[in-house]
Design a protein around this motif. Sequence first.
Motif, PDB file in Angstrom:
ATOM      1  N   ALA A  20       0.429  -1.381   0.370  1.00 60.32           N
ATOM      2  CA  ALA A  20       0.092   0.146  -0.069  1.00 60.32           C
ATOM      3  C   ALA A  20       0.963   1.504   0.265  1.00 60.32           C
ATOM      4  O   ALA A  20       0.311   1.945  -0.312  1.00 60.32           O
ATOM      5  N   ASN A  21       2.060   1.096   0.487  1.00 57.50           N
ATOM      6  CA  ASN A  21       2.768   1.984   0.885  1.00 57.50           C
ATOM      7  C   ASN A  21       3.889   2.759  -0.818  1.00 57.50           C
ATOM      8  O   ASN A  21       4.909   3.261  -1.091  1.00 57.50           O
ATOM      9  N   GLY A  22       3.363   1.686  -1.916  1.00 59.45           N
ATOM     10  CA  GLY A  22       4.044   2.235  -2.680  1.00 59.45           C
ATOM     11  C   GLY A  22       5.835   1.075  -3.127  1.00 59.45           C
ATOM     12  O   GLY A  22       6.757   1.443  -3.200  1.00 59.45           O
ATOM     13  N   LEU A  23       5.758   0.093  -2.217  1.00 60.79           N
ATOM     14  CA  LEU A  23       7.356  -0.755  -2.013  1.00 60.79           C
ATOM     15  C   LEU A  23       7.708  -1.900  -2.521  1.00 60.79           C
ATOM     16  O   LEU A  23       6.504  -2.748  -1.875  1.00 60.79           O
ATOM     17  N   ALA A  59      -1.865  -4.274  -7.533  1.00 58.82           N
ATOM     18  CA  ALA A  59      -0.928  -3.154  -7.576  1.00 58.82           C
ATOM     19  C   ALA A  59       0.272  -3.277  -8.101  1.00 58.82           C
ATOM     20  O   ALA A  59       0.722  -4.064  -7.167  1.00 58.82           O
ATOM     21  N   PHE A  60       1.129  -2.444  -9.161  1.00 56.65           N
ATOM     22  CA  PHE A  60       2.140  -2.877  -9.332  1.00 56.65           C
ATOM     23  C   PHE A  60       3.136  -2.001  -9.225  1.00 56.65           C
ATOM     24  O   PHE A  60       2.702  -0.606  -9.662  1.00 56.65           O
ATOM     25  N   ASP A  61       4.697  -1.927  -9.837  1.00 57.51           N
ATOM     26  CA  ASP A  61       5.429  -1.557  -9.975  1.00 57.51           C
ATOM     27  C   ASP A  61       4.980  -1.132 -11.113  1.00 57.51           C
ATOM     28  O   ASP A  61       4.769  -1.648 -12.154  1.00 57.51           O
ATOM     29  N   PRO A  62       5.196   0.360 -12.409  1.00 58.69           N
ATOM     30  CA  PRO A  62       5.205   0.448 -13.113  1.00 58.69           C
ATOM     31  C   PRO A  62       6.349   0.155 -14.576  1.00 58.69           C
ATOM     32  O   PRO A  62       6.073  -0.504 -15.555  1.00 58.69           O
ATOM     33  N   ARG A  63       7.047  -0.431 -13.649  1.00 56.31           N
ATOM     34  CA  ARG A  63       8.001  -0.759 -14.728  1.00 56.31           C
ATOM     35  C   ARG A  63       7.928  -2.302 -15.353  1.00 56.31           C
ATOM     36  O   ARG A  63       8.322  -2.485 -16.210  1.00 56.31           O
ATOM     37  N   VAL A  88      16.900   6.243  -7.818  1.00 60.62           N
ATOM     38  CA  VAL A  88      15.628   5.325  -9.852  1.00 60.62           C
ATOM     39  C   VAL A  88      14.835   5.439  -9.608  1.00 60.62           C
ATOM     40  O   VAL A  88      13.431   5.037 -10.691  1.00 60.62           O
ATOM     41  N   ARG A  89      13.955   5.034  -7.971  1.00 59.19           N
ATOM     42  CA  ARG A  89      12.522   4.799  -8.158  1.00 59.19           C
ATOM     43  C   ARG A  89      11.662   6.173  -8.608  1.00 59.19           C
ATOM     44  O   ARG A  89      10.294   5.113  -8.553  1.00 59.19           O
ATOM     45  N   ASN A 145       1.674   2.030  -8.254  1.00 57.86           N
ATOM     46  CA  ASN A 145       2.738   2.474  -7.638  1.00 57.86           C
ATOM     47  C   ASN A 145       4.005   2.203  -6.951  1.00 57.86           C
ATOM     48  O   ASN A 145       4.629   1.180  -6.775  1.00 57.86           O
ATOM     49  N   VAL A 146       4.621   3.701  -6.872  1.00 57.87           N
ATOM     50  CA  VAL A 146       6.050   3.356  -6.704  1.00 57.87           C
ATOM     51  C   VAL A 146       6.641   4.312  -5.794  1.00 57.87           C
ATOM     52  O   VAL A 146       6.358   5.573  -6.468  1.00 57.87           O
ATOM     53  N   LYS A 147       7.101   4.228  -4.840  1.00 55.71           N
ATOM     54  CA  LYS A 147       6.807   5.340  -3.397  1.00 55.71           C
ATOM     55  C   LYS A 147       8.922   5.021  -2.892  1.00 55.71           C
ATOM     56  O   LYS A 147       8.827   4.178  -3.672  1.00 55.71           O
ATOM     57  N   PRO A 148       9.075   5.914  -2.664  1.00 52.51           N
ATOM     58  CA  PRO A 148      10.297   6.272  -2.236  1.00 52.51           C
ATOM     59  C   PRO A 148      10.910   5.165  -0.518  1.00 52.51           C
ATOM     60  O   PRO A 148       9.508   5.105   0.046  1.00 52.51           O
ATOM     61  N   TYR A 149      11.727   4.865  -0.308  1.00 54.28           N
ATOM     62  CA  TYR A 149      12.074   4.313   0.381  1.00 54.28           C
ATOM     63  C   TYR A 149      11.357   4.807   2.023  1.00 54.28           C
ATOM     64  O   TYR A 149      12.700   6.407   1.778  1.00 54.28           O
TER      65      TYR A 149
END
Length: 566
Positions: free
Chosen positions: A325-328, A360-364, A457-458, A479-483
């Motif tokens: 849920a946090n894009g991680l 929910a996926f990383d768009p890459r 990179v993210r 969804n992709v968010k920074p650590y």
Amino acid sequence: MKRNKLYTYLIVGALAMSSCGKEFLQKLPQGELSEPQVGNKEGVEGSLLGAYSILNGNVSGTWGNYASAPSQWLFGEVASDNAHKGSEGGDQPYMANIESYKATSVNDNLSTMWQVYYEGILRCNNTLKLLAADQSGAKEITEERAKQIQGETKMLRAHYYFYLWRIFKKIPYLDENTTADQALTIGNDVDVLPKIEEDLRFALANLSEEKYNNDAGRMNKRAAQAYLGKVLLYNKKYPEALTLFNAVMAGTDLSSMPFWNNFDVTKENGPEALVVSKHAISSNGNPENGNVGDMLSGLSGTAPVNCCGFYQPTIDLVNAYKVDANGLPLLDNYRSNPYVSDFGLPEIQKENYELNVDLAFDPRLDYTVGRRGVQYLDWGIMAGDSWIREVVTGGPFVGIKTMVPKTLFGVQTAPGEYYITGLDVNIIRLADVYLMAAECEIEAGSLANALKLVNAVRARAATLAPKKAESGVNAAKYNVKPYPSFPDKNFALKAVRFERRLELAMEGHRFFDLVRWGIAKTTLESYSAFEGGIIPTYKNLVFNTNNEYWPIPQEELDRNSNLKPN
């Protein structure tokens, strides 16, 4: 390997005056010339271009150069948890042996890899000999250009040796002072890595930031910094590697370099490209200088490119792109409740299959993998099984990074052979350097610096435009968010290693990363348990320490009694 011959390329004025175009490496017919005939400025420069031409893993023709592809898709990805051989189960059985860690010394892929890259080394050594002859005689080449030629040539030689070293480890070292007779007797009991490092240091000291003649494919100082840093990283010389990576990254802004530009044939030669294999389809349609190494990764069946159905992403790789849920990334449990598209469904359910756009996926993911129900380049919606040669062994997914849009067929592809493209292959690109630098920062205890690099990179990944589903809506909850932080070294290492997989998947790095990290056995056997539970072909794979590199080809052992088998 060809011996006692000097292969070079004749140069015409337009080639010599080329600037940033792909004409830099477009080949004219090969001719066998004696050294006196080419021992002049034109001959030396032509010999250097001949050495460059092996960057695309091809000596001549188009078919049969797959194992030596600059992308290293067979050894770097199919041998890892990222890709299947694909095609049909019985097609290219020696490739299947690479994938299942059962290769023997008679595997033809090993011979191809050995012979092509030693041909590259031979061409480099010949160039250095011709240059030395000029400098001790007529001196048609200026001292400044002579140093540049040495730098370019030695960097190419280092690259060819490095590719061979990663696969065979124990290889004979031949330089410009090695005679043809000696080449048949040199053993493989000396580590060549220091020699690779020595060549790269020479290149770094003698190449300038500017590329000779403004040719985009040339080696330059920045490329040498990146490559030497990479070799030092493999040798765990982290502080010096980090210094070089920092020099490469200085003043760069990854967010201004779109991710997809690395795989867009119309956007090549950008600031992210550091070491590149240049490819081109000649104006007369000749494909030999195209991306022949990746040609088998053309799709199959009713796809716009219907040959040859190899090189399919794994189910494991696809699930690695799931996010919380946090894009991680789901670093430890991405395999839970696996997404398999329509794989294994009864026929009636396959016919009525609808893409779940709520995952929910990383768009890459959708810029790396083609999956049923999702927009694929300008080809339309990926149709699933009808685009795949043998789903039961290769799985439900296809690759994207090696293909070009339909609108460029016939311009950036060979006529009627749309699987041979003019798309360049990045051997080292800037995001790769960011993540290698992050590893070095972690080893130095600088977790905050590593965090910044990974998040850069993210952050770029977050800017990727959503891919569309057949229904016209977004194909996933992207969804992709920074650590927020790296709490300790172990977590940081896990994060940067996972990020390398997400960012660089299907680009030839994965297997070699797993080996240098010392986690190949645990990772690949765990992958086998997961993937084999869905596609039985991949069940019960056993990976041992001696699978970290491959056997010396039998024909080389037969030719040289001083070579010792791995």
